[in-house]
Design a protein around this motif. Structure first.
Motif, short mmCIF file in Angstrom:
data_model
loop_
_atom_site.label_atom_id
_atom_site.label_comp_id
_atom_site.label_asym_id
_atom_site.label_seq_id
_atom_site.Cartn_x
_atom_site.Cartn_y
_atom_site.Cartn_z
N ALA A 81 19.98 6.35 82.33
CA ALA A 81 19.86 7.58 81.54
C ALA A 81 20.95 8.58 81.95
CB ALA A 81 18.48 8.20 81.70
N ILE A 82 21.16 8.72 83.25
CA ILE A 82 22.21 9.62 83.75
C ILE A 82 23.58 9.11 83.33
CG2 ILE A 82 23.38 10.44 85.84
CD1 ILE A 82 20.54 10.54 87.14
N PHE A 124 24.35 7.26 80.83
CA PHE A 124 24.51 7.44 79.39
C PHE A 124 24.87 8.90 79.06
CE2 PHE A 124 22.95 8.34 75.10
CZ PHE A 124 23.64 7.38 74.38
N ARG A 125 24.13 9.82 79.67
CA ARG A 125 24.39 11.24 79.41
C ARG A 125 25.78 11.67 79.88
NH1 ARG A 125 19.09 11.87 81.36
NH2 ARG A 125 19.90 12.67 83.33
N ARG A 126 26.26 11.04 80.97
CA ARG A 126 27.55 11.43 81.55
C ARG A 126 28.68 10.47 81.21
NH1 ARG A 126 25.43 12.76 87.67
NH2 ARG A 126 24.05 14.47 87.09
N ARG A 127 28.48 9.59 80.26
CA ARG A 127 29.46 8.54 79.99
C ARG A 127 30.83 9.08 79.60
NH1 ARG A 127 26.22 8.98 75.62
NH2 ARG A 127 27.08 8.61 73.53
#
Length: 194
Positions: free
Chosen positions: A63-64, A66-69
């Motif tokens: 999740a992290i 993905f959010r910071r990709r």
């Protein structure tokens, strides 16, 4: 007259940085990164924290990521970036991990073991050494334990560990050497071997 046939060449799978870039436009592309990296990451987290927390750590790691990709710049391997996120999350559970090792040392029952060890010899060796190893692991500093277990259970190279922990390669080697030395001293078989 000769007939020309269309020959389809096998398409190469996109590498991790290409998938990260593609996921910016097509978020479903990130699912392939999960498929590639989640099983190994889950196995590692399970050994460190047990099955319940491993599920949470892997989910939160992705999740992290993905959010910071969009922050992933490709200067390091995607796996090192991902394992770095997971390592930080695992370190938040340092007390839980230490309690788990201490309980294992007392009881001889590995809370991370699913009961499916490859052979009877492996189970016997694990039963004999497990509590001693757990006690020794619990006594290591969090950073030394993290570096050692990334090598042993995560099967990362020294360079990958350095990238994962954002440490110089020499520091990683020193931490692992120090941890191994402490484990050798604590384990009964190591004392007998020399």
């Amino acid at each position: 007259m000769a007939t020309i046939r269309a020959v389809s060449l096998p398409q190469e799978e996109p590498d991790d940085p290409a998938l990260v870039a593609a996921s910016l436009e097509n978020p479903e592309s990130f699912g392939e990164l999960f498929r590639r990296h989640a099983p190994r990451l889950h196995a590692y987290a399970k050994r460190r924290l047990g099955p319940t927390l491993a599920d949470d750590v892997v989910s939160e790691t992705f999740a992290i990521a993905f959010r910071r990709r969009e922050r992933f710049d490709g200067r390091s391997e995607f796996s090192a970036w991902l394992w770095g996120i997971a390592s930080k999350l695992i370190s938040r559970h340092h007390r839980q991990e230490t309690r788990m090792y201490r309980a294992f040392a007392r009881t001889g029952v590995d809370p991370a073991e699913d009961g499916v060890t490859e052979s009877a010899d492996d189970r016997m060796a694990a039963a004999a050494l497990g509590p001693h190893l757990a006690k020794a692991l619990a006594a290591l500093s969090a950073q030394d334990r993290n570096a050692l277990l990334l090598l042993a259970w995560g099967e990362l190279s020294y360079a990958e560990i350095a990238a994962t922990l954002d440490l110089p390669l020499g520091t990683v080697k020193a931490k692992i050497h120090r941890a191994r030395k402490k484990l050798r001293k604590a384990l009964p078989e190591a004392k007998n071997d020399g």
